[in-house]
Write a protein that holds these residues in place. Structure first.
Motif, PDB file in Angstrom:
ATOM      1  N   ARG A 335     -37.812 -50.052  -3.195  1.00 40.54           N
ATOM      2  CA  ARG A 335     -36.893 -49.362  -4.092  1.00 40.54           C
ATOM      3  C   ARG A 335     -37.630 -48.453  -5.080  1.00 40.54           C
ATOM      4  O   ARG A 335     -38.499 -48.887  -5.814  1.00 40.54           O
ATOM      5  CB  ARG A 335     -36.056 -50.364  -4.866  1.00 40.54           C
ATOM      6  CG  ARG A 335     -35.179 -51.216  -3.957  1.00 40.54           C
ATOM      7  CD  ARG A 335     -34.207 -52.052  -4.741  1.00 40.54           C
ATOM      8  NE  ARG A 335     -33.322 -52.794  -3.853  1.00 40.54           N
ATOM      9  CZ  ARG A 335     -32.186 -53.360  -4.233  1.00 40.54           C
ATOM     10  NH1 ARG A 335     -31.809 -53.278  -5.486  1.00 40.54           N
ATOM     11  NH2 ARG A 335     -31.439 -54.006  -3.372  1.00 40.54           N
ATOM     12  N   GLY A 336     -37.239 -47.185  -5.097  1.00 48.12           N
ATOM     13  CA  GLY A 336     -37.821 -46.232  -6.022  1.00 48.12           C
ATOM     14  C   GLY A 336     -39.193 -45.740  -5.622  1.00 48.12           C
ATOM     15  O   GLY A 336     -39.786 -44.912  -6.312  1.00 48.12           O
ATOM     16  N   LYS A 337     -39.732 -46.224  -4.482  1.00 47.60           N
ATOM     17  CA  LYS A 337     -41.088 -45.842  -4.065  1.00 47.60           C
ATOM     18  C   LYS A 337     -41.096 -45.166  -2.705  1.00 47.60           C
ATOM     19  O   LYS A 337     -42.163 -44.859  -2.183  1.00 47.60           O
ATOM     20  CB  LYS A 337     -41.975 -47.092  -4.009  1.00 47.60           C
ATOM     21  CG  LYS A 337     -42.016 -47.885  -5.300  1.00 47.60           C
ATOM     22  CD  LYS A 337     -42.778 -49.184  -5.119  1.00 47.60           C
ATOM     23  CE  LYS A 337     -42.719 -50.030  -6.367  1.00 47.60           C
ATOM     24  NZ  LYS A 337     -43.390 -51.338  -6.190  1.00 47.60           N
ATOM     25  N   LEU A 338     -39.915 -44.921  -2.148  1.00 44.79           N
ATOM     26  CA  LEU A 338     -39.828 -44.358  -0.809  1.00 44.79           C
ATOM     27  C   LEU A 338     -39.993 -42.847  -0.874  1.00 44.79           C
ATOM     28  O   LEU A 338     -39.295 -42.164  -1.626  1.00 44.79           O
ATOM     29  CB  LEU A 338     -38.488 -44.717  -0.175  1.00 44.79           C
ATOM     30  CG  LEU A 338     -38.363 -44.492   1.326  1.00 44.79           C
ATOM     31  CD1 LEU A 338     -39.229 -45.486   2.073  1.00 44.79           C
ATOM     32  CD2 LEU A 338     -36.912 -44.638   1.764  1.00 44.79           C
ATOM     33  N   ILE A 339     -40.928 -42.314  -0.109  1.00 39.69           N
ATOM     34  CA  ILE A 339     -41.182 -40.889  -0.038  1.00 39.69           C
ATOM     35  C   ILE A 339     -40.540 -40.338   1.221  1.00 39.69           C
ATOM     36  O   ILE A 339     -40.672 -40.904   2.298  1.00 39.69           O
ATOM     37  CB  ILE A 339     -42.692 -40.602  -0.044  1.00 39.69           C
ATOM     38  CG1 ILE A 339     -43.291 -41.015  -1.397  1.00 39.69           C
ATOM     39  CG2 ILE A 339     -42.977 -39.136   0.247  1.00 39.69           C
ATOM     40  CD1 ILE A 339     -44.778 -40.818  -1.490  1.00 39.69           C
ATOM     41  N   GLY A 340     -39.851 -39.218   1.091  1.00 46.16           N
ATOM     42  CA  GLY A 340     -39.187 -38.616   2.236  1.00 46.16           C
ATOM     43  C   GLY A 340     -37.804 -39.193   2.464  1.00 46.16           C
ATOM     44  O   GLY A 340     -37.167 -39.724   1.542  1.00 46.16           O
ATOM     45  N   GLU A 341     -37.333 -39.128   3.698  1.00 50.70           N
ATOM     46  CA  GLU A 341     -35.987 -39.574   4.029  1.00 50.70           C
ATOM     47  C   GLU A 341     -35.941 -41.086   4.247  1.00 50.70           C
ATOM     48  O   GLU A 341     -36.958 -41.732   4.437  1.00 50.70           O
ATOM     49  CB  GLU A 341     -35.504 -38.863   5.290  1.00 50.70           C
ATOM     50  CG  GLU A 341     -35.398 -37.358   5.158  1.00 50.70           C
ATOM     51  CD  GLU A 341     -34.835 -36.718   6.401  1.00 50.70           C
ATOM     52  OE1 GLU A 341     -33.918 -37.307   7.025  1.00 50.70           O
ATOM     53  OE2 GLU A 341     -35.303 -35.628   6.774  1.00 50.70           O
ATOM     54  N   SER A 343     -33.978 -45.119   3.361  1.00 52.81           N
ATOM     55  CA  SER A 343     -33.683 -45.976   2.202  1.00 52.81           C
ATOM     56  C   SER A 343     -34.091 -47.404   2.511  1.00 52.81           C
ATOM     57  O   SER A 343     -33.549 -48.022   3.417  1.00 52.81           O
ATOM     58  CB  SER A 343     -32.193 -45.926   1.859  1.00 52.81           C
ATOM     59  OG  SER A 343     -31.405 -46.365   2.944  1.00 52.81           O
ATOM     60  N   PHE A 344     -35.067 -47.906   1.766  1.00 54.40           N
ATOM     61  CA  PHE A 344     -35.531 -49.285   1.925  1.00 54.40           C
ATOM     62  C   PHE A 344     -34.943 -50.116   0.782  1.00 54.40           C
ATOM     63  O   PHE A 344     -35.631 -50.512  -0.136  1.00 54.40           O
ATOM     64  CB  PHE A 344     -37.056 -49.315   1.914  1.00 54.40           C
ATOM     65  CG  PHE A 344     -37.674 -50.655   2.235  1.00 54.40           C
ATOM     66  CD1 PHE A 344     -36.921 -51.728   2.690  1.00 54.40           C
ATOM     67  CD2 PHE A 344     -39.039 -50.849   2.093  1.00 54.40           C
ATOM     68  CE1 PHE A 344     -37.496 -52.957   2.983  1.00 54.40           C
ATOM     69  CE2 PHE A 344     -39.638 -52.068   2.377  1.00 54.40           C
ATOM     70  CZ  PHE A 344     -38.862 -53.112   2.819  1.00 54.40           C
ATOM     71  N   PHE A 345     -33.622 -50.393   0.860  1.00 52.46           N
ATOM     72  CA  PHE A 345     -32.946 -51.134  -0.187  1.00 52.46           C
ATOM     73  C   PHE A 345     -32.656 -52.578   0.205  1.00 52.46           C
ATOM     74  O   PHE A 345     -32.230 -53.371  -0.630  1.00 52.46           O
ATOM     75  CB  PHE A 345     -31.634 -50.436  -0.564  1.00 52.46           C
ATOM     76  CG  PHE A 345     -31.830 -49.118  -1.252  1.00 52.46           C
ATOM     77  CD1 PHE A 345     -32.517 -49.046  -2.451  1.00 52.46           C
ATOM     78  CD2 PHE A 345     -31.334 -47.951  -0.700  1.00 52.46           C
ATOM     79  CE1 PHE A 345     -32.707 -47.828  -3.087  1.00 52.46           C
ATOM     80  CE2 PHE A 345     -31.513 -46.730  -1.326  1.00 52.46           C
ATOM     81  CZ  PHE A 345     -32.207 -46.661  -2.525  1.00 52.46           C
ATOM     82  N   GLY A 346     -32.829 -52.904   1.473  1.00 52.57           N
ATOM     83  CA  GLY A 346     -32.525 -54.248   1.924  1.00 52.57           C
ATOM     84  C   GLY A 346     -33.627 -55.243   1.599  1.00 52.57           C
ATOM     85  O   GLY A 346     -34.645 -54.915   0.976  1.00 52.57           O
ATOM     86  N   GLN A 347     -33.433 -56.477   2.060  1.00 51.51           N
ATOM     87  CA  GLN A 347     -34.424 -57.527   1.823  1.00 51.51           C
ATOM     88  C   GLN A 347     -35.617 -57.355   2.753  1.00 51.51           C
ATOM     89  O   GLN A 347     -35.448 -57.227   3.961  1.00 51.51           O
ATOM     90  CB  GLN A 347     -33.792 -58.900   2.058  1.00 51.51           C
ATOM     91  CG  GLN A 347     -32.720 -59.278   1.065  1.00 51.51           C
ATOM     92  CD  GLN A 347     -32.106 -60.635   1.388  1.00 51.51           C
ATOM     93  OE1 GLN A 347     -31.723 -60.891   2.519  1.00 51.51           O
ATOM     94  NE2 GLN A 347     -32.023 -61.495   0.403  1.00 51.51           N
TER      95      GLN A 347
END
Length: 401
Positions: A335-341, A343-347
């Motif tokens: 979360r908040g550290k993903l660069i580019g396209e 979404s890594f919001f899951g567990q």
């Protein structure tokens, strides 16, 4: 209906998607081969991920940048697989749950297993390799299966390697190229399987000492294989709110190292002393108290160069133990550290180090879709692939190797 995808990345790394929905649904599982020369094939010096700012001798030195277009900057849709994938990668389905596997000389005699979970890739003495995959099924219907590939990467055999077990979740590979498969239920155990058909132990899987006398909800295994010790040290996670991370020090190597009644071993448990220091205690209750307070529901785990990293899935946190300083750090994943396209919001779930240790790779459980993500040495995250919106709802990616 539940859908799933497996992907091999660069040097025999692999991923599958598997739903966490329980076993009252029909399962539709795809296995996909993914390849790219960009994944973990860099020839410059290897770095271990930095978990806190590192002072530089040259204050004006620019932070190294990630290679342009490496991962996540440009995701393309693969509609037939229900995923968005980095444009430098390709994906091909190679198996599907409930269907026989297409081998190079015909179909497999049995259908691909349901409820895939933890997995690894193991090299065989003849130059072939095997993808070993858990089946997280209930009531003694779980186990372990092996998909065998020749030197050209073509599958030529598929068979069951362990049967009669329950909820085989994840595990880990030993230094002698066997697979540890851990059961995730109240009295679960960790089993050792030798997938090498020419081995004397190929047909005799064994319960190991890793699960202890009472067993538990075990998940994954990592190994510290020090040449200066009599035997390697194993670390086992447990998916319970008070599941203490256990350390098992062995006194020999090979098949007898983990055998119940084999070589001697010593089990201790992780205890955080404060917000920086940790110890290993022989008191399991102290370990469980620390887990409940500091690191509940641990899952994926990986070791490299004096550092042990593991996941608290419930808290979306990765912890790292530094064995040299006996200190620990933590970071929120994705979360908040993903660069580019993407979404890594899951567990976060599974985690491994890449082939040359430059990247760490994560699988994900997310009720809104799921994917696979990479973390570089500076703490940046990138999307390898993820589900197209509305696809694989309620699923998880698993089986990374």
């Amino acid at each position: 209906m539940k859908s799933t995808s497996l992907m091999t990345i660069a040097a025999a790394a692999a991923v599958l998607c598997s739903s966490d929905a329980k076993k009252d649904k029909e399962e539709d599982v795809e296995i996909v081969d993914v390849s790219s020369e960009k994944l973990d094939t860099f020839t410059d010096p290897t770095y271990w991920p930095t978990y806190a700012p590192t002072a530089s001798e040259d204050e004006d030195e620019d932070e190294p940048s990630t290679p342009e277009g490496f991962l996540g900057n440009d995701l393309i849709e693969v509609p037939e697989l229900g995923i968005r994938i980095d444009s430098s990668l390709t994906a091909t389905q190679i198996a599907k749950a409930g269907q026989k596997v297409q081998l190079k000389n015909g179909k497999s005699t049995i259908s691909w297993h349901n409820w895939m979970d933890g997995a690894t890739a193991i090299a065989l003495p003849n130059g072939n390799h095997v993808y070993v995959s858990n089946a997280e099924d209930d009531d003694g219907k779980g186990g372990v299966y092996g998909l065998y590939f020749d030197k050209e990467g073509k599958p030529y055999d598929y068979k069951q390697l362990l049967s009669g077990t329950t909820w085989n979740c994840s595990g880990g590979k030993t230094p002698w190229n066997t697979w540890i498969s851990c059961e995730e239920h109240s009295s679960g155990q960790c089993w050792e399987i030798d997938p090498n058909p020419s081995s004397d132990y190929h047909h005799t899987p064994q319960q190991t000492v890793l699960g202890g006398k009472d067993g538990g909800n075990y998940e994954a295994v990592a190994v510290q294989n020090s040449k200066s010790s009599d035997g390697p040290t194993f670390f086992v996670t447990e998916d319970r709110s008070n599941g203490a991370l256990r350390r098992v020090e062995t006194s020999c190597r090979g098949w007898n190292a983990l055998k119940v009644g084999g070589c001697s071993s010593k089990t201790t448990y992780l205890r955080f002393l404060d917000n920086q220091r940790f110890e290993w205690t022989s008191d399991e209750n102290l370990g469980r108290q620390s887990a409940s307070k500091n690191y509940p529901n641990t899952e994926g785990i990986t070791y490299h160069d004096g550092k042990l990293s593991f996941i608290s899935k419930a808290w979306y946190v990765m912890y790292t133990l530094d064995f040299d300083s006996m200190t620990w750090t933590k970071e929120r994943t994705g979360r908040g550290k993903l660069i580019g396209e993407g979404s890594f919001f899951g567990q976060p779930d599974g985690v491994i180090n890449g082939y040359n240790q430059r990247y760490m790779y994560f699988t994900e459980e997310d009720w809104n879709g799921n994917g696979m993500y990479a973390r570089d040495e500076w703490g940046n995250y990138f999307t390898v692939f993820e589900a197209i919106s509305g696809q694989y709802v309620g699923d998880e990616t698993v089986g990374i190797a």
